[in-house]
Design a protein around this motif. Structure first.
Motif, short mmCIF file in Angstrom:
data_model
loop_
_atom_site.label_atom_id
_atom_site.label_comp_id
_atom_site.label_asym_id
_atom_site.label_seq_id
_atom_site.Cartn_x
_atom_site.Cartn_y
_atom_site.Cartn_z
N THR A 211 -1.44 10.61 -0.02
CA THR A 211 -0.95 10.58 -1.41
C THR A 211 -0.46 9.19 -1.79
OG1 THR A 211 -0.32 12.91 -1.24
CG2 THR A 211 0.68 11.64 -3.03
N ILE A 212 0.29 8.55 -0.89
CA ILE A 212 0.77 7.20 -1.15
C ILE A 212 -0.41 6.25 -1.34
CG2 ILE A 212 1.93 5.19 -0.10
CD1 ILE A 212 3.88 7.24 1.22
N ALA A 213 -1.43 6.37 -0.50
CA ALA A 213 -2.60 5.50 -0.61
C ALA A 213 -3.34 5.73 -1.93
CB ALA A 213 -3.54 5.73 0.58
N LEU A 214 -3.56 7.00 -2.29
CA LEU A 214 -4.32 7.29 -3.50
C LEU A 214 -3.54 6.95 -4.77
CD1 LEU A 214 -6.06 10.63 -2.45
CD2 LEU A 214 -7.03 8.33 -2.52
N THR A 215 -2.25 7.24 -4.79
CA THR A 215 -1.47 6.88 -5.97
C THR A 215 -1.36 5.37 -6.12
OG1 THR A 215 0.61 7.16 -4.75
CG2 THR A 215 -0.16 9.04 -6.06
N GLY A 216 -1.39 4.67 -5.00
CA GLY A 216 -1.35 3.21 -5.05
C GLY A 216 -2.59 2.62 -5.72
N THR A 217 -3.71 3.34 -5.68
CA THR A 217 -4.94 2.82 -6.28
C THR A 217 -4.89 2.81 -7.79
OG1 THR A 217 -6.06 4.97 -6.34
CG2 THR A 217 -6.35 3.63 -4.34
N ILE A 218 -4.02 3.61 -8.38
CA ILE A 218 -4.00 3.69 -9.85
C ILE A 218 -2.75 3.08 -10.46
CG2 ILE A 218 -5.51 5.70 -9.94
CD1 ILE A 218 -2.98 7.38 -10.35
N MET A 219 -1.91 2.47 -9.66
CA MET A 219 -0.66 1.93 -10.19
C MET A 219 -0.86 0.65 -11.01
SD MET A 219 2.01 2.69 -7.12
CE MET A 219 3.10 1.44 -7.68
N ILE A 220 -1.83 -0.15 -10.65
CA ILE A 220 -2.07 -1.40 -11.39
C ILE A 220 -3.02 -1.09 -12.54
CG2 ILE A 220 -2.98 -3.76 -11.23
CD1 ILE A 220 -0.49 -3.32 -9.52
N LYS A 221 -2.57 -1.38 -13.73
CA LYS A 221 -3.42 -1.16 -14.91
C LYS A 221 -4.56 -2.16 -14.86
CE LYS A 221 0.37 0.61 -17.57
NZ LYS A 221 1.25 0.50 -18.71
N GLY A 222 -5.51 -2.04 -15.74
CA GLY A 222 -6.68 -2.92 -15.78
C GLY A 222 -6.36 -4.38 -15.49
N GLY A 223 -7.38 -5.14 -15.28
CA GLY A 223 -7.22 -6.56 -14.98
C GLY A 223 -7.86 -6.90 -13.66
N LYS A 224 -7.77 -8.17 -13.29
CA LYS A 224 -8.50 -8.62 -12.10
C LYS A 224 -7.92 -8.09 -10.79
CE LYS A 224 -6.25 -13.13 -11.63
NZ LYS A 224 -6.48 -14.56 -11.54
N PHE A 225 -6.70 -7.55 -10.79
CA PHE A 225 -6.12 -7.01 -9.56
C PHE A 225 -6.17 -5.48 -9.50
CE2 PHE A 225 -3.87 -11.11 -10.06
CZ PHE A 225 -4.39 -11.74 -8.95
N SER A 226 -6.81 -4.84 -10.45
CA SER A 226 -6.87 -3.38 -10.49
C SER A 226 -7.82 -2.86 -9.41
CB SER A 226 -7.35 -2.91 -11.87
OG SER A 226 -8.72 -3.25 -12.05
N PHE A 227 -7.73 -1.57 -9.16
CA PHE A 227 -8.61 -0.93 -8.17
C PHE A 227 -10.06 -1.07 -8.60
CE2 PHE A 227 -10.76 2.66 -6.12
CZ PHE A 227 -10.41 2.42 -4.80
N LYS A 228 -10.28 -0.91 -9.90
CA LYS A 228 -11.64 -0.96 -10.43
C LYS A 228 -12.28 -2.33 -10.24
CE LYS A 228 -13.09 1.34 -14.30
NZ LYS A 228 -13.05 1.63 -15.75
#
Length: 182
Positions: A143-160
């Motif tokens: 859960t910590i790992a998956l929630t960490g993937t969506i914490m950063i909103k868009g931008g060059k450091f986002s998960f996407k």
């Protein structure tokens, strides 16, 4: 769920499990090197011995327990094995190693290292309570790992943009290690 809820869950699980994460990480590091360094115990005395051993086929648990008593070792025997011509015996507070051919060897007396030995027991504990607690811990780490993937909103450091590449490398590395060295 909203991103704020994921952020709160990520933060709260991280806070709750910080002690266990650090304990597991440190004891895991120590266990990785337990063949060359014994962090959970420290030597208090090393004594050279000379004994007469029977043929290797006659060395069993009963013989080893009796040998331990003759050598003045009163604590419980945990295991014994003959490897590469050496009889290795592990007692609760002593390690014995004897050359099977010559009978020369040594007894190492040790004490448990406070805190470190208890922390390392976390990796070895098999009680039902601890197994269930560890299962919950494992799910919480996911859960910590998956929630960490969506914490950063868009931008060059986002998960996407960047995170998926690091995540993919993090998944591929252990798979490659298992393929190459497993």
């Amino acid at each position: 769920m909203k991103k704020k809820t994921f952020r709160n869950l990520h933060r709260d699980l991280g806070y709750f499990y910080i002690g266990l994460i650090v304990s597991f990480a440190l004891s895991g590091l120590m266990m990785n090197h337990r063949d060359s360094w014994h962090p959970e115990k420290y030597t208090t005395e090393t004594k050279v011995i000379q004994v007469q051993l029977p043929d290797e086929s006659k060395i069993d648990d009963k013989f080893v327990e009796d040998l331990g008593k003759k050598l003045g070792i009163e604590d419980k025997m945990r295991r014994q094995t003959v490897k590469k011509g050496n009889l290795k015996i592990s007692f609760e507070n002593h390690d014995v190693e004897i050359d099977v051919k010559t009978g020369k060897g040594e007894i190492v007396s040790f004490l448990k290292t406070p805190i470190i030995s208890q922390t390392m027991k976390l990796h070895k504990n098999e009680s039902n309570f601890w197994i269930y607690y560890s299962d919950i811990f494992a799910l919480s780490l996911i859960t910590i790992a998956l929630t960490g993937t969506i914490m950063i909103k868009g931008g060059k450091f986002s998960f996407k943009q960047r995170g998926w590449k690091l995540a993919l490398a993090g998944v591929l590395f252990p798979i490659l290690f298992l393929i190459l060295f497993g």
